[in-house]
Structure formats: structure tokens, C-alpha cells
Design a protein around this motif. Sequence first.
Motif, short mmCIF file in Angstrom:
data_model
loop_
_atom_site.label_atom_id
_atom_site.label_comp_id
_atom_site.label_asym_id
_atom_site.label_seq_id
_atom_site.Cartn_x
_atom_site.Cartn_y
_atom_site.Cartn_z
N TYR A 144 0.84 -1.21 0.00
CA TYR A 144 0.00 0.00 0.00
C TYR A 144 0.87 1.26 0.00
CZ TYR A 144 -2.90 3.71 2.03
OH TYR A 144 -3.52 4.90 2.28
N ALA A 145 1.91 1.25 0.84
CA ALA A 145 2.80 2.41 0.92
C ALA A 145 3.51 2.65 -0.42
CB ALA A 145 3.83 2.21 2.04
N GLU A 146 3.94 1.56 -1.05
CA GLU A 146 4.63 1.67 -2.35
C GLU A 146 3.69 2.30 -3.38
OE1 GLU A 146 7.81 0.88 -2.91
OE2 GLU A 146 7.90 0.83 -5.09
N ARG A 147 2.44 1.85 -3.39
CA ARG A 147 1.48 2.40 -4.37
C ARG A 147 1.23 3.88 -4.09
NH1 ARG A 147 -0.90 -2.41 -3.27
NH2 ARG A 147 -2.63 -1.56 -2.07
N ARG A 148 1.19 4.20 -2.81
CA ARG A 148 0.94 5.59 -2.44
C ARG A 148 2.10 6.49 -2.89
NH1 ARG A 148 -2.80 8.02 2.00
NH2 ARG A 148 -1.82 10.04 2.15
N LEU A 149 3.34 6.00 -2.72
CA LEU A 149 4.49 6.79 -3.18
C LEU A 149 4.48 6.91 -4.70
CD1 LEU A 149 7.49 5.67 -0.91
CD2 LEU A 149 5.85 7.51 -0.53
N ALA A 150 4.02 5.85 -5.39
CA ALA A 150 3.96 5.90 -6.86
C ALA A 150 2.96 6.97 -7.31
CB ALA A 150 3.55 4.53 -7.41
N GLU A 151 1.87 7.10 -6.56
CA GLU A 151 0.84 8.08 -6.93
C GLU A 151 1.23 9.50 -6.59
OE1 GLU A 151 -2.57 6.79 -4.71
OE2 GLU A 151 -2.77 4.99 -5.97
N ARG A 152 1.89 9.66 -5.39
CA ARG A 152 2.08 11.03 -4.88
C ARG A 152 3.52 11.43 -4.65
NH1 ARG A 152 -2.78 11.38 -0.47
NH2 ARG A 152 -4.01 9.73 -1.40
N GLU A 153 4.45 10.54 -4.88
CA GLU A 153 5.88 10.72 -4.63
C GLU A 153 6.22 10.67 -3.14
OE1 GLU A 153 7.79 14.12 -6.37
OE2 GLU A 153 9.77 13.42 -5.71
N TRP A 154 5.56 11.51 -2.33
CA TRP A 154 5.74 11.47 -0.88
C TRP A 154 4.40 11.06 -0.26
CZ3 TRP A 154 10.72 11.90 0.31
CH2 TRP A 154 11.56 12.67 -0.51
N TRP A 155 4.43 10.63 1.01
CA TRP A 155 3.20 10.13 1.64
C TRP A 155 2.06 11.15 1.54
CZ3 TRP A 155 1.91 5.37 3.31
CH2 TRP A 155 0.69 5.26 3.99
N LEU A 156 2.40 12.40 1.76
CA LEU A 156 1.37 13.45 1.74
C LEU A 156 1.43 14.31 0.48
CD1 LEU A 156 1.51 14.54 5.51
CD2 LEU A 156 -0.24 13.12 4.41
N TYR A 183 9.65 -3.44 -3.67
CA TYR A 183 9.32 -2.06 -3.25
C TYR A 183 10.41 -1.07 -3.67
CZ TYR A 183 6.71 -5.27 -0.32
OH TYR A 183 5.94 -6.32 0.12
N PRO A 184 10.60 -0.84 -4.97
CA PRO A 184 11.71 0.04 -5.40
C PRO A 184 11.59 1.46 -4.85
CG PRO A 184 10.24 -0.52 -7.23
CD PRO A 184 9.86 -1.41 -6.10
N LEU A 185 10.37 1.96 -4.74
CA LEU A 185 10.24 3.35 -4.27
C LEU A 185 10.57 3.46 -2.78
CD1 LEU A 185 7.05 4.37 -6.26
CD2 LEU A 185 9.43 4.91 -6.78
N LEU A 186 10.14 2.47 -2.02
CA LEU A 186 10.50 2.48 -0.59
C LEU A 186 12.00 2.29 -0.43
CD1 LEU A 186 7.47 0.48 0.79
CD2 LEU A 186 8.15 2.77 1.55
N ASN A 187 12.60 1.49 -1.30
CA ASN A 187 14.05 1.32 -1.25
C ASN A 187 14.78 2.63 -1.56
OD1 ASN A 187 15.03 -1.32 -0.49
ND2 ASN A 187 13.84 -2.11 -2.20
N GLY A 188 14.19 3.44 -2.42
CA GLY A 188 14.84 4.70 -2.80
C GLY A 188 14.44 5.89 -1.94
N HIS A 189 13.54 5.65 -1.00
CA HIS A 189 12.95 6.74 -0.21
C HIS A 189 14.03 7.48 0.60
CE1 HIS A 189 9.00 7.55 2.26
NE2 HIS A 189 9.29 8.55 1.45
N ALA A 190 14.89 6.72 1.28
CA ALA A 190 15.92 7.35 2.13
C ALA A 190 16.87 8.19 1.27
CB ALA A 190 16.70 6.29 2.89
N GLY A 191 17.22 7.64 0.08
CA GLY A 191 18.13 8.36 -0.81
C GLY A 191 17.57 9.72 -1.21
#
Length: 215
Positions: A144-156, A183-191
Motif C-alpha cells: 500500500y505504501a509503495e502504491r501511495r508513493l507511486a501516486e504522490r511521490e511522498w506520503w502526503l 518495493y523500489p520506491l520504498l528502497n529509494g525513499h531514504a536516498g
Amino acid sequence: MPQPELVLYHFPGACSQVSICALETAGLSYEVRLVNLAAGEQSGADYLGVSPLGKVPLLLIDGEPLSENAAILTYIATLRPDAGLFPADPSPRMRAEAVGGMSFCGGTLHPQIRGIANPSRLTDGDGEPVRKKSEALAKKSFGYAERRLAEREWWLGEWSIVDVYLNWAFTVARNAKFDSTPYPLLNGHAGKMSDRPAFQRMLEIDAEARATLKL
Ligand SMILES: N[C@@H](CCC(=O)N[C@@H](CS)C(=O)NCC(=O)O)C(=O)O
């Protein structure tokens, strides 16, 4: 108005990292006090006298304790509303989404990653079934978090402290050998956050704490 005196109880790698990042983002001055969770210090009388639940983070505000990350982050954001911990958009929807993000990380993800990283804390029996069940639950949550980042880039939709909280949870799971490849976007989130001075400072404080505690 003078800033309240702030003391944060912290253990490196724990979710109190998120509170540290919030304090740094807000530019507040504060003292860090380490609680050695690896040595069981959280269950000793000294710390239980400060924090009845024996958990970090705990923020002392002019000597009065405030527990729960979500409460601490909300407090810091209220103290420094212009610091950008959450989007400036004051709409009821955005305020609610911010609470929802903290609640998702603290209430949904945190117990699941605990079951992955530390199943023996949740059962007196065999930890393996707990870990497996926790992984299954976490797959759904991180999906769910990965899809959300795909849609909005950041959680909010723009960076907020919720992203730091989400990244903390994902990092703990990944370090505990949760399969992070879907989860590529979650993997790249910290970067994507690594150029933020507050995020950098949080990592430095963690490294210093590890050295102090000889972890
Ligand atoms: N709901 C709490 C959870 C705090 C929590 O479980 N912290 C962990 C570290 S990540 C802890 O202190 N564990 C020590 C223990 O449970 O003995 C929050 O969001 O602040």
C-alpha cells in the motif's frame, strides 16, 4: 516565548529516530538521553520512573513526559508550525491525512515489523510462525505504501515527517531480512531525503549513540 526545555530519550535505530529528525527539522535545542534497549535499561526502575511503559521515544517538556511518536511529532509541529514537518495546507483533509500517516506507521506498521525483527517479543513459543504472519501482514502494508508513493511521490504529496517514519519502518524490516525487492520506491525513499540536513543530523546522532553505547 522561550522554548521549553526538551529532553529526548532515544536508542539508536529505534523509532525515536523519527522524533530526532523532527526536532532537528524544527531547529529546536534539546538534549538526547540514551536508553540502552539492548541491555534492557528500559525495564529498569530508573527509566520506568520516567516512562511507565519503558519505551522510547519519550520527550520531557519542561520536565513533564510525553510519550508516543505521533504525539511527540504533533507537539513539535505545533511548537514550530513554520518548520515544515507537515504540509502547510490547513485543510481538514490534509490534517487528517497527516494523522493517518503517523497512525499507519505507529499503529499498523510498527507491530508488524516488530513481529519480523523480534518475534520472540510477541510469543513465548516458536517465533517462526509469528515472523511469517508478520511478513504477510507487512507485505500488504508496504504494498500500500509503495502504491501511495507511486501516486504522490511522498506520503502526503510533499515531503513530511511521515516519510521519515515510513522509511524507519521499512529500514527495520529490510535489515531483518524482509524481502524488499518488490518495493523500489520504498528502497529509494531514504536516498531522496539524504540531502536534508535534519535527516543527515539524525543519522549522525544515531552513529554517535552507537559509539557511546558500544553497539
Ligand atoms: N507506540 C509507541 C511505540 C514505541 C516503541 O515500541 N518503541 C520501541 C523502540 S522502536 C521500544 O521502546 N521498545 C522497548 C521495549 O518495548 O522494551 C510509539 O509510537 O512511540
